[in-house]
Structure formats: structure tokens, C-alpha cells
Design a protein around this motif. Structure first.
Motif, PDB file in Angstrom:
ATOM      1  N   ASP A 258       1.049  -1.198  -0.081  1.00  0.00           N
ATOM      2  CA  ASP A 258      -0.042  -0.025   0.068  1.00  0.00           C
ATOM      3  C   ASP A 258       0.776   1.226  -0.001  1.00  0.00           C
ATOM      4  O   ASP A 258       0.612   2.160   0.788  1.00  0.00           O
ATOM      5  N   GLY A 259       2.059   1.177  -0.801  1.00  0.00           N
ATOM      6  CA  GLY A 259       2.874   2.309  -0.884  1.00  0.00           C
ATOM      7  C   GLY A 259       3.808   2.635   0.337  1.00  0.00           C
ATOM      8  O   GLY A 259       4.350   3.638   0.335  1.00  0.00           O
ATOM      9  N   ASN A 260       3.759   1.607   1.407  1.00  0.00           N
ATOM     10  CA  ASN A 260       4.736   2.007   2.391  1.00  0.00           C
ATOM     11  C   ASN A 260       5.494   0.741   2.591  1.00  0.00           C
ATOM     12  O   ASN A 260       4.985  -0.519   2.187  1.00  0.00           O
ATOM     13  N   TRP A 261       6.699   0.907   3.007  1.00  0.00           N
ATOM     14  CA  TRP A 261       7.951  -0.290   3.122  1.00  0.00           C
ATOM     15  C   TRP A 261       7.601  -0.759   4.491  1.00  0.00           C
ATOM     16  O   TRP A 261       7.491  -0.098   5.693  1.00  0.00           O
ATOM     17  N   TYR A 262       7.269  -2.319   4.547  1.00  0.00           N
ATOM     18  CA  TYR A 262       7.257  -2.889   5.597  1.00  0.00           C
ATOM     19  C   TYR A 262       8.654  -4.273   5.780  1.00  0.00           C
ATOM     20  O   TYR A 262       8.636  -4.891   4.779  1.00  0.00           O
ATOM     21  N   TYR A 263       8.683  -4.422   7.085  1.00  0.00           N
ATOM     22  CA  TYR A 263       9.285  -5.723   7.079  1.00  0.00           C
ATOM     23  C   TYR A 263       8.403  -7.000   7.346  1.00  0.00           C
ATOM     24  O   TYR A 263       7.478  -6.684   8.423  1.00  0.00           O
ATOM     25  N   VAL A 264       8.306  -7.874   6.845  1.00  0.00           N
ATOM     26  CA  VAL A 264       7.204  -8.983   7.011  1.00  0.00           C
ATOM     27  C   VAL A 264       8.033 -10.388   7.437  1.00  0.00           C
ATOM     28  O   VAL A 264       8.745 -10.960   6.561  1.00  0.00           O
ATOM     29  N   ALA A 265       7.737 -10.868   8.602  1.00  0.00           N
ATOM     30  CA  ALA A 265       8.421 -11.972   8.980  1.00  0.00           C
ATOM     31  C   ALA A 265       7.197 -13.171   9.216  1.00  0.00           C
ATOM     32  O   ALA A 265       6.125 -12.913   9.776  1.00  0.00           O
ATOM     33  N   CYS A 266       7.677 -14.275   8.727  1.00  0.00           N
ATOM     34  CA  CYS A 266       6.543 -15.264   8.367  1.00  0.00           C
ATOM     35  C   CYS A 266       7.158 -16.586   8.962  1.00  0.00           C
ATOM     36  O   CYS A 266       8.498 -16.838   8.719  1.00  0.00           O
TER      37      CYS A 266
END
Length: 626
Positions: A258-266
Motif C-alpha cells: 500500500d505504498g509503504n515499506w514493511y518488514y514481514v516476518a513469517c
């Protein structure tokens, strides 16, 4: 002539200036490149530690869900294998299953289904006109599996639930299926509480990429009302995350949503075909790099100042030797600053490595020490108040020798003389207890090792010693402990799980020795290594001097919920869990050697390096967990 000499001097100076300029330019570029490379390396190391910490938080939440599901599966399978349920008569098993719902609390109801798909539930009894042949959990259980379903809506109660199903009868040819409908509140609670800073959130997907738990209600669904699969969304980054989760990958990556940077941990679950992800805003994770960035800016400023000063010194090189000396001093300052940067970088890396352990220990100390210190600090005042009250009562008794009859009767009823003597001893015992708790907190730092979720090489002797220290209050001076430690190498294992094995075996040994009428109360711990077919195996034995295990119950000793202890003292899960950790997790085996009135010894044996060796579990019937 003067002008000629000046021209020759300038011609000689020009090459010298060019050489100095070349050397200085090369040095500047080299130092700048080294500083930039060092900054990038340290930044990446620290960022990697932060990623691993975020992934560990997700894994801790997943471990809690796994433990919860594993317990539910064991309960349902155990109930399914009871003779009452195995009778296949609802008139007999219905009331029993209802009592189990009341006892276990976690289940909304039990479903008992015959092979033709007709079924009963503890909520509505016989489900008239209903059939569950199409239910996947029923199909899997009839295939001999203990299966955890995706959230679904009950056809009899309309409640969203998760079904834990187990076959009734032989797994190779089940005669019926028992399903336990468990609430998903615990799953939602654990997932929703996994976070790291503001605007972070967690969600869980099933094997089709559909959301089981998600902060957006529009994305949640059931088998009857499925939500849209994240594998099919138009956002390619979100779809890529869903593919990693569906393929059971454990990873953390930086991505744009959605236009923003995230770290995604799964990371996936072990007990169900689900996966959990934690979405962390980039600034939440990288804000902890502020100190390093400030240091880099300061160093960059110092480097820029040094370069400007050096260039100025080059232009004035021929005019003053003093400026040459100043240039050398500036270069020395630059080297010193670079050395300080490397030292600071090393300290930052070490600090980040220890942050996880430090937070765990600080949390334990805070949660335990605060109430203990409150009690400890108030005990002297309480003791003084009690002493004053006792003195006041003595003065009253001296002033009023003839007590009213009702007061005298009440003194006899409460045994006032005994209370007056025992109360100071009770307060003193409380003080000793609080001191003991402080010592136990120190031992927990080595025993718990909650941050060590992965396999690693550890010294098993340290784990045994820490466990003995935690059990010291039960040993005291009544039970002797003999340690015959062999020369063990560092062993690759899960430290916290192996410490749980030591705790279960030593606790059982203490119980056996304490209840034994034998005058000699002794526990022996033996460690060593054996080599079988080229594999290096670790062998650990725990022997007690108790009365031994009767022959008629030795075949049940590793069964779950089986215990010889009085009601309320044992759960019957200690040795079952120990068996699972040794055999299933560490590819080892465990057996018991017991003789009446001669004591009992439990022996565990597993590979020192499981990645290089494999050991099959023993085939004896009494070692079967379920």
C-alpha cells in the motif's frame, strides 16, 4: 636570473604537488571507501540481529499455538482410544464425552461420527438429517490421521470453531471419528498480541492462502464463507508473501505494501497447516539504527573537515613546514577516529547479539523480584507489628487476670498459646523463602534459555547442574546426589527442551526417593558417549534408590496421563513429554531399567550431531507415546 630560478623552482614544485595530491586523493578515497564499507557491514549485521529478533517473536507466538494444539490433539486421541468411546454406543459414550467437555474446559462440544457420516454431538445429541461425509476433518480422521481443521461453522450450533479429529479404533481401519470443537479465541488472542511497535500487526493464513486471523474483518472467513485468497490479490508483493507462507517458509523480508515499506516476518506452525506473519513498519525496526547513523554522520563530518584541511595544507605546502606538520597531525587524528569507529562498531554488534537474552532476564527479574521485594521489604514491619500486638495482649492479660468466659473460650478454640509461639517462626520462614526465590531467579538465566529457539551446540552438564539448583529445595540434606560425569563433547540439540527432559527425570527420581522407605536416599547421574555403527551417541542415566516400578505397570510408564502419584500431585504427562522430546525431536531413544526394591534408572541416548547421524526409535511396545 631570479625569475629563472623561480620558474625552475615552480617547475620542480609542480610535480611534487601533483604527487602529493595524487597520494592524498588516493588515501582519501581509500579511507572513505573503508569507512563506507564498514558502516554498511555493521549496519547489515545489526539489521540482521533486529530481523532475527522480530522472527523470534513470531516463533514464540507460534510455539504457544503449537503447544496448545498439540495438547488438544493428545487429549482428543486419548479420549478416542478409551474403551467407553471405542464401544461405539452413544448411549454409553455420550455422558462420558459431556463430562470431558466440563472437565477440559477448552472444548465447546464433542462430535461422534460413524463411518457413514451420521453423527451425534454433546450439544444437540443425534443430528437429524445431517451428514458430514464431505467434511475434510472427517475424511482425514477416517484415513487414520489426527487432524486439525481450518476454522468452520458448525452445522448444528452455527458457531465458528476449529475441529480436532482423531480416529476411533485401529488407525489402519477406523470404525468412527471423534472430533473436539475447540474455540479459536486463543489463536486470535496470541496472533493479535504479536507486535513490534506502533502500526505493526500479525495475521495467519491456511494452506489455501486464506486469512484465518487478520485485523481486517473483510479478509477473514470460514470453510462455508471463504474469504478471498491472498494468493489471488492484485498486489504482487502481498501475493508473494502469501506464497511464502503457503509453502511453509520461515523468513523475514523488506517489501512494499500500500505504498509503504514493511518488514514481514513469517513462520509455519507444526501442528496445523497454517502460517503466521508479523508486519512491521520499516521505521519501527530501523529506528534502532539511529545511534549508528549519528556516529556515521559525526565521522563523516570529521572526515570532511580533515579532507578540507588537508587540501588547504597541500596548497600551502611550500610556504610552511609547520603546515606539513599540522597535516600529519590531522592524518593521525583521522586514523584515531577510524580506530574508535571500529571499536564502537564491534561494541554495537556485541550489544545487539546480547539484547535478546538481556530482555528475557530483565523481564524475569522484574516480574518475580518486584512482588518478592514487596513481601521481603514488609516482613520486618510485619514482624515488629506482630511483636507489639503480642506484647499488648500480654499487658491486657496482666491487667485483666480474670478474663470474661467468652474470651477464655475463644483462646482455647484458636489455641492462643500455640499461635503466639508459631507466628514468629512463620514470619521467619517467609523471609527464608523470599531469599530462596532470589537465588532461583539467578538459576533461571541458565535453565530457561527461551531465546534459543534453534538447535545449537551446548554443554549438557551445565543444563543438568542448573536443573539440580532449581530442585535444591526438594533435595536439601535428605537426598544425596552423585554425579558421574563423562567427557561429553558439545552436543547439538534444543537446549530448553533438553533442560525440560532433565527436569522431568530428576523430579520423578526425587519423588521416588522421597516416598521410599529405604534408609539410603540417593540419586546418581551418569553421562558418557558410546559409538554405534560409526555414530557418536550421548548417553545419560538417572538412577534412584527408590522401591522400583512394579512389573505390571512398566509397559504403561510412557503412556500419556498415566501416573502412579496421588490425585493432584501428578499429571501423567512428564515421561510422555520426555519421550517425545528425546525420540521424535532429537532422533534418540529412552528406556527404563527397574527392579523391585533396587531402584529405577531412566536412560536416554541420542546423536551428538543429528545432522551427521540418525538413530531409529526402539521398537519395544512400552515406549510408545500414544
Amino acid at each position: 636570473m631570479f625569475q629563472s630560478r623561480q620558474r625552475r623552482y615552480q617547475q620542480r614544485r609542480k610535480p611534487r604537488n601533483l604527487a602529493v595530491l595524487s597520494i592524498l586523493a588516493g588515501t582519501t578515497l581509500a579511507v572513505g571507501a573503508i569507512a563506507l564499507a564498514s558502516y554498511q557491514v555493521v549496519r547489515e549485521l545489526i539489521l540482521q540481529q533486529l530481523r532475527e529478533k522480530a522472527l523470534l517473536e513470531v516463533q514464540q507466538g507460534i510455539n504457544e499455538i503449537d503447544r496448545w494444539l498439540a495438547t488438544r490433539k493428545a487429549e482428543v486421541e486419548t479420549i478416542a482410544n478409551t474403551p467407553v468411546v471405542g464401544s461405539l454406543d452413544w448411549e454409553v459414550s455420550g455422558s462420558y464425552l459431556k463430562s470431558e467437555v466440563e472437565r477440559l474446559k477448552e472444548y465447546h462440544h464433542f462430535t461422534f461420527a460413524y463411518s457413514d457420516g451420521s453423527f451425534y454431538t454433546t450439544k444437540v445429541g443425534y443430528a437429524q438429517g445431517q451428514n458430514i461425509l464431505d467434511r475434510l476433518w472427517f475424511q482425514r480422521a477416517m484415513a487414520g490421521q489426527v487432524y486439525v481443521s481450518d476454522p468452520l461453522t458448525s452445522r448444528t450450533t452455527g458457531i465458528v470453531q476449529v475441529l480436532v479429529a482423531a480416529p476411533v479404533g485401529e488407525r489402519s481401519q477406523p470404525q468412527a471419528v471423534l472430533g473436539g470443537a475447540i474455540k479459536i479465541d486463543r489463536l486470535e488472542q496470541v496472533v493479535s498480541h504479536i507486535e513490534q511497535g506502533p502500526n505493526s500487526y500479525a495475521f495467519a493464513l491456511n494452506s489455501q492462502g486464506r486469512a484465518i486471523v487478520h485485523p481486517d474483518p473483510k479478509l477473514r472467513g470460514t470453510l462455508e464463507k471463504p474469504a478471498p485468497s491472498l494468493l489471488e490479490v492484485t498486489d504482487s508483493n502481498l501475493a508473494a508473501i502469501a506464497r511464502r507462507m503457503v509453502s511453509q517458509q520461515r523468513a523475514i523480508e523488506l517489501t512494499q505494501l500500500d505504498g509503504n515499506w514493511y518488514y514481514v516476518a513469517c513462520s509455519p506452525l507444526q501442528e496445523a497447516n497454517w502460517s503466521v506473519a508479523l508486519v512491521i513498519p520499516r521505521e519501527n525496526l530501523e529506528s534502532q539504527l539511529l545511534a549508528l547513523n549519528v556516529l556515521a554522520c559525526v565521522l563523516g563530518g570529521l572526515l570532511a573537515i580533515a579532507i578540507l584541511g588537508a587540501w588547504r595544507q597541500v596548497r600551502l605546502f611550500e610556504k610552511s613546514q609547520e603546515q606539513v606538520k599540522l597535516l600529519a597531525e590531522k592524518a593521525a587524528e583521522l586514523n584515531q577516529a577510524l580506530a574508535q569507529l571500529k571499536q564502537t562498531q564491534a561494541q554495537l554488534v556485541q550489544s545487539e547479539k546480547m539484547s535478546g537474552l538481556g530482555q528475557m532476564v530483565a523481564g524475569i527479574a522484574h516480574e518475580i523480584n518486584n512482588p518478592v521485594n514487596f513481601i521481603y521489604a514488609n516482613l520486618p514491619h510485619t514482624t515488629e507489628y506482630v511483636r507489639d500486638l503480642m506484647q499488648l495482649l500480654s499487658l491486657y492479660r496482666a491487667a485483666l487476670p480474670a478474663l470474661p468466659p467468652e474470651i477464655g473460650d475463644f483462646e482455647q478454640e484458636i489455641d492462643f498459646e500455640f499461635v503466639q509461639q508459631d507466628l514468629p517462626d512463620t514470619l521467619a520462614s517467609m523471609k527464608v523463602g523470599t531469599d530462596r526465590i532470589r537465588q532461583i531467579v539467578l538459576s533461571l538465566r541458565n535453565f530457561s534459555r527461551l531465546d534459543e529457539a534453534e538447535k545449537k551446540e551446548v554443554d549438557l552438564h551445565e543444563g543438568i547442574d542448573s536443573t539440580l539448583l532449581l530442585l535444591h529445595h526438594r533435595l536439601k540434606d535428605k537426598i544425596g546426589v552423585l554425579k558421574h560425569y563423562g567427557n561429553l563433547p558439545l552436543v547439538e540439540c534444543y537446549p530448553s527442551q533438553m533442560n525440560q527432559v532433565f527436569m522431568n527425570l530428576l523430579s520423578n527420581a526425587i519423588d521416588a526417593v522421597s516416598d521410599s522407605p529405604q534408609p539410603e536416599k540417593l540419586i546418581e547421574i551418569t553421562t558418557g558417549v558410546v559409538e554405534t555403527a560409526g555414530n557418536l551417541l550421548v548417553r545419560i542415566g538417572v538412577r534412584d534408590s527408590g522401591t522400583g516400578v512394579p512389573v505390571e505397570i512398566q509397559s504403561k510408564i510412557f503412556d500419556p496421563f498415566f501416573t502412579t502419584k496421588p490425585i493432584g500431585k501428578g499429571t501423567g504427562l512428564g515421561l510422555a513429554i520426555t519421550y517425545q522430546i528425546v525420540v521424535q525431536v532429537h532422533q534418540g531413544r529412552i528406556w527404563m531399567e527397574s527392579r523391585p526394591k533396587k531402584g529405577t534408572e531412566f536412560i536416554i541416548e541420542f546423536p551428538a550431531h543429528p545432522s551427521q547421524a540418525s538413530l531409529s526409535a526402539p521398537s519395544q511396545p512400552h515406549l510408545s507415546l500414544l
